[in-house]
Design an enzyme around this catalytic site. Structure first.
Site, mmCIF file in Angstrom:
data_model
loop_
_atom_site.group_PDB
_atom_site.id
_atom_site.type_symbol
_atom_site.label_atom_id
_atom_site.label_comp_id
_atom_site.label_asym_id
_atom_site.label_seq_id
_atom_site.Cartn_x
_atom_site.Cartn_y
_atom_site.Cartn_z
ATOM 1 N N PHE A 134 -7.652 -10.299 23.250
ATOM 2 C CA PHE A 134 -6.828 -11.335 23.958
ATOM 3 C C PHE A 134 -8.008 -12.485 24.276
ATOM 4 O O PHE A 134 -9.152 -12.378 23.776
ATOM 5 C CB PHE A 134 -6.975 -10.694 25.594
ATOM 6 C CG PHE A 134 -5.426 -10.223 25.953
ATOM 7 C CD1 PHE A 134 -4.480 -9.794 24.987
ATOM 8 C CD2 PHE A 134 -4.859 -10.406 27.229
ATOM 9 C CE1 PHE A 134 -3.392 -9.645 25.264
ATOM 10 C CE2 PHE A 134 -3.752 -10.282 27.563
ATOM 11 C CZ PHE A 134 -2.879 -9.664 26.728
ATOM 12 N N GLN A 248 -4.128 -20.435 37.881
ATOM 13 C CA GLN A 248 -4.082 -20.182 36.488
ATOM 14 C C GLN A 248 -2.861 -20.729 35.695
ATOM 15 O O GLN A 248 -1.928 -20.238 36.044
ATOM 16 C CB GLN A 248 -4.468 -18.857 35.821
ATOM 17 C CG GLN A 248 -4.638 -19.010 34.439
ATOM 18 C CD GLN A 248 -5.137 -17.626 34.053
ATOM 19 O OE1 GLN A 248 -4.470 -16.461 33.929
ATOM 20 N NE2 GLN A 248 -6.408 -17.313 33.743
ATOM 21 N N HIS A 250 -1.021 -20.522 32.460
ATOM 22 C CA HIS A 250 -0.829 -19.963 31.406
ATOM 23 C C HIS A 250 -0.482 -20.801 30.160
ATOM 24 O O HIS A 250 0.396 -21.660 30.584
ATOM 25 C CB HIS A 250 0.010 -18.683 31.301
ATOM 26 C CG HIS A 250 -0.077 -17.628 30.385
ATOM 27 N ND1 HIS A 250 0.010 -17.751 28.885
ATOM 28 C CD2 HIS A 250 -0.571 -16.406 30.513
ATOM 29 C CE1 HIS A 250 -0.211 -16.825 28.389
ATOM 30 N NE2 HIS A 250 -0.511 -15.801 29.125
ATOM 31 N N LEU A 270 7.219 -16.249 31.085
ATOM 32 C CA LEU A 270 5.802 -15.717 30.193
ATOM 33 C C LEU A 270 6.235 -15.586 28.816
ATOM 34 O O LEU A 270 6.904 -14.685 28.558
ATOM 35 C CB LEU A 270 5.173 -14.836 30.856
ATOM 36 C CG LEU A 270 3.604 -14.449 30.074
ATOM 37 C CD1 LEU A 270 2.720 -15.327 30.265
ATOM 38 C CD2 LEU A 270 3.365 -12.973 30.735
ATOM 39 N N GLU A 273 0.494 -13.518 25.879
ATOM 40 C CA GLU A 273 -0.637 -13.776 25.308
ATOM 41 C C GLU A 273 -0.966 -12.741 24.076
ATOM 42 O O GLU A 273 -1.832 -13.242 23.132
ATOM 43 C CB GLU A 273 -2.012 -13.608 26.095
ATOM 44 C CG GLU A 273 -3.424 -14.176 25.574
ATOM 45 C CD GLU A 273 -4.203 -14.650 26.548
ATOM 46 O OE1 GLU A 273 -5.413 -14.295 26.244
ATOM 47 O OE2 GLU A 273 -3.993 -15.098 27.472
ATOM 48 N N ARG A 304 -7.927 -19.374 28.608
ATOM 49 C CA ARG A 304 -6.615 -20.007 28.898
ATOM 50 C C ARG A 304 -6.497 -21.390 29.479
ATOM 51 O O ARG A 304 -5.513 -22.251 29.273
ATOM 52 C CB ARG A 304 -5.927 -19.008 30.066
ATOM 53 C CG ARG A 304 -5.320 -17.697 29.529
ATOM 54 C CD ARG A 304 -4.920 -16.751 30.477
ATOM 55 N NE ARG A 304 -4.207 -15.458 29.965
ATOM 56 C CZ ARG A 304 -3.722 -14.434 30.454
ATOM 57 N NH1 ARG A 304 -4.011 -14.560 31.839
ATOM 58 N NH2 ARG A 304 -3.194 -13.557 30.022
ATOM 59 N N HIS A 368 0.903 -19.253 36.461
ATOM 60 C CA HIS A 368 0.666 -17.876 36.143
ATOM 61 C C HIS A 368 0.341 -16.826 37.140
ATOM 62 O O HIS A 368 0.569 -15.734 37.489
ATOM 63 C CB HIS A 368 0.139 -17.493 34.724
ATOM 64 C CG HIS A 368 0.247 -16.093 34.300
ATOM 65 N ND1 HIS A 368 1.181 -15.539 34.167
ATOM 66 C CD2 HIS A 368 -0.946 -15.488 33.635
ATOM 67 C CE1 HIS A 368 1.210 -14.107 33.785
ATOM 68 N NE2 HIS A 368 -0.112 -14.222 33.629
ATOM 69 N N ARG A 402 -9.066 -16.634 35.257
ATOM 70 C CA ARG A 402 -9.013 -15.066 34.866
ATOM 71 C C ARG A 402 -9.185 -14.804 33.559
ATOM 72 O O ARG A 402 -8.269 -15.331 32.772
ATOM 73 C CB ARG A 402 -8.037 -14.460 35.547
ATOM 74 C CG ARG A 402 -7.473 -13.052 35.450
ATOM 75 C CD ARG A 402 -6.271 -12.386 36.087
ATOM 76 N NE ARG A 402 -5.095 -12.943 35.741
ATOM 77 C CZ ARG A 402 -4.378 -12.587 34.587
ATOM 78 N NH1 ARG A 402 -5.020 -11.689 34.001
ATOM 79 N NH2 ARG A 402 -3.250 -13.137 34.527
#
Length: 597
Positions: A134, A248, A250, A270, A273, A304, A368, A402
């Site tokens: 990730f 955040q 995304h 979404l 990721e 991100r 997100h 995050r």
């Protein structure tokens, strides 16, 4: 469950039902479920979990890509300390190091526990729990179940809770916590099916009600969740909020033609990721793999905030699609690989007429996750005794941004920690303070009933969507003083409109959204005030008028109620990592993206 009694106040019958429990868990996603499991295993049998939706229908199911834990399946050199170092680096050193360590130390055990409970993890050829890359992770540390990890995890936790006979009640919305500012005593809400009011008398209250990303008009949640319920309820009860300016965005939400009725409902949803973790590449409309300019080493798997700003810049400079996005391409991978590793994504786009094995998909940044939330101690307890906040409702683990895969990790780690703490301390349902029903509960229930079927000038959904628009336009990816101040001014106008809305009956969607608007206004104000106060750029918070990260701003911003309903804020410094984690930071581990090529 019995009709409400006076409990020291003058009862006039306005409360329809009273429930007495030792522990009330508000929120039935992963955080709430794991807390309830821990309490049951610790021998606390008088627990009630409340859900706003049907059983098993929680935002956790939308977390698709994976859950972090240093198992070392592929990379045995990984460790909990390196996981902590990656988390602190991604959080730009604004995280609470102790809370980070609480999560990362636990996660190998928590993953094995989920495995023992039957979670359907994807497996290596040797049968081990598989792990993928990730963004901003030094090693392959993200365990997963295809691209439906959250759904599989919640199903596992619900089955475990059912096996332990944990009581659960669905379709109940909490509208106020019962607190004297010093201690929590329960909550008040209503049954969303019948409209009847319910008083919950509890010895301890756990808020596991999600975050606040849906206060933005492009977001990855459903509109009826993540509206800030948890943080706003805690704030009104006397607890403090922290770091809410850090939202955040995304990098990869769905970018769609919002005039197309088939595609419009998917705007901002979404695109996990995991697509980039499995080798997905980002291209602009000129065919450039543009992350080579912004992050030649980490490429699409940089942090991100870095990737989101890169996409925003490409679009702003005219290299984006007509739908305001860029292209995410996985067509260089075999169809069988995509179907196996990303089944839900493949199916979603296939149903919309896009074949991911042959075509790129359009993506753009979308709200997100809120890194901020309720300020808590090392056990998840707020400054109000017997009131806990965990999962996305709490602050402290993620800092300024995050690390992908840490949200699910936080839910189970702090579910255990909070559950153990409560089990050591709770002793029955407790007693409501004298006069509390008459002075607090019944006036609140009367206010709810007065809100229902109210004739007003402003449409509920118009106010709701205008709040979301204000936040996107004034506290989005790029911020500055003038824009933020304008956002606060517009929010003040919307607060006035919210006092004069046309609201349906108590069982209607209109009524639910009217209640949500109150939560949204509280949290939105903290986001705007914090973003205005923080005169630097750090992580997900980017000020075009203060573009540098300032050492003297390594501080958390707290928000607390003041006299006459005002909001006050103050800052506090942050502790230092443990020796083990500092050593991992000094080793400067870093993802080598090109291992995926």
């Amino acid at each position: 469950m019995t009709p409400a009694d006076p409990a020291g106040g003058q009862y006039d019958g306005s409360v329809d039902e009273r429930v007495d429990v030792s522990v009330l868990v508000i929120g039935a996603g992963a955080a709430g479920a794991r807390t309830a499991i821990e309490l049951a295993e610790e021998g606390v049998d008088d627990v009630l979990v409340l859900g706003k939706r049907g059983h098993g229908d929680a935002h956790t199911t939308w977390a698709r890509g994976g859950i972090n834990g240093a198992l070392g399946t592929h990379d045995p050199e990984d460790s909990w300390a390196i996981h902590a170092a990656d988390t602190l680096n991604e959080g730009h050193s604004l995280n609470d190091p102790q809370k980070v360590e609480t999560v990362t130390r636990q996660m190998p055990e928590r993953l094995r526990e989920l495995d023992e409970w039957g979670m359907e993890f994807s497996r290596t050829e040797d049968g081990e729990i598989d792990q993928r890359y990730f963004g901003a992770q030094s090693f392959r540390r993200t365990a997963f179940a295809g691209d439906h990890t959250g759904e599989s995890m919640l199903n596992t936790l619900v089955e475990r809770a059912q096996a332990l006979e944990v009581p659960y009640r669905e379709n109940v919305m909490i509208t106020r916590l019962l607190s004297d500012g010093e201690s929590a005593h329960g909550a008040v809400g209503f049954d969303m099916d019948t409209g009847e009011s319910v008083l919950f008398n509890a010895g301890a209250v756990v808020l596991a009600a999600g975050g606040y990303a849906a206060i933005y008009n492009r977001h990855t949640s459903r509109d009826d969740e993540n509206n800030g319920d948890g943080p706003a309820l805690a704030y009104e009860a006397g607890a403090e909020l922290m770091d809410t300016e850090f939202v955040q965005f995304h990098p990869t939400g769905m970018a769609v033609d919002e005039d197309d009725p088939e595609w419009a409902p998917w705007s901002g949803r979404l695109v996990t990721e995991a697509v980039r973790g499995e080798g997905g590449r980002l291209y602009n409309t000129e065919g450039e793999r543009f992350m080579e300019r912004y992050s030649p080493d980490q490429m699409e798997l940089d942090a991100r905030d870095v990737v989101a700003r890169a996409i925003a810049k490409e679009v702003a400079e005219g290299r984006g699609t007509d739908n305001g996005g860029v292209y995410l391409d996985l067509s260089h991978k075999d169809r069988a690989f995509i179907e196996e590793r990303l089944p839900r994504m493949y199916e979603r786009f296939q149903e919309l007429g896009v074949d991911m094995a042959e075509q790129a998909v359009e993506v753009a940044p979308t709200a997100h996750y809120g890194m901020g939330g309720v300020a808590v101690d090392e056990h998840g307890e707020t400054s109000v005794d017997d009131l806990y906040a965990i999962g996305e409702t709490m602050a402290g683990v993620h800092g300024a941004n995050r690390l992908g895969g840490n949200s699910l990790a936080e839910t189970v780690a702090f579910g255990v920690v909070a559950g153990q703490r409560i089990a050591d301390r709770v002793d029955g349902s407790g007693d409501l303070p004298g006069g509390f029903v008459g002075s607090v509960v019944e006036p609140h229930v009367s206010d709810l009933k007065a809100l229902a079927d109210r004739d007003g000038e402003h449409d509920v959904m118009a106010v709701f969507t205008e709040i979301q628009s204000v936040m996107w336009e004034h506290a989005g990816i790029l911020r500055d003083e003038e824009t933020l101040q304008m956002g606060l001014d517009r929010l003040a106008d919307l607060r006035e409109q919210a006092r004069d809305m046309d609201v349906g009956p108590i069982t209607s969607d209109s009524f639910e959204y009217a209640v949500d608007i109150g939560f949204m206004l509280t949290v939105a104000e903290t986001v705007l005030r914090g973003a205005l106060k923080r005169t630097e750029s750090r992580g997900a918070h980017y000020r075009t008028d203060y573009t540098e990260t300032e050492a003297n701003w390594r501080r958390n911003i707290y928000y607390a109620r003041a006299d006459l309903g005002r909001m006050r804020s103050y800052t506090r410094g942050i502790g230092e990592p443990s020796t083990e984690v500092q050593a991992a930071l000094d080793e400067n581990h870093e993802l080598d993206y090109h291992q995926l090529e």
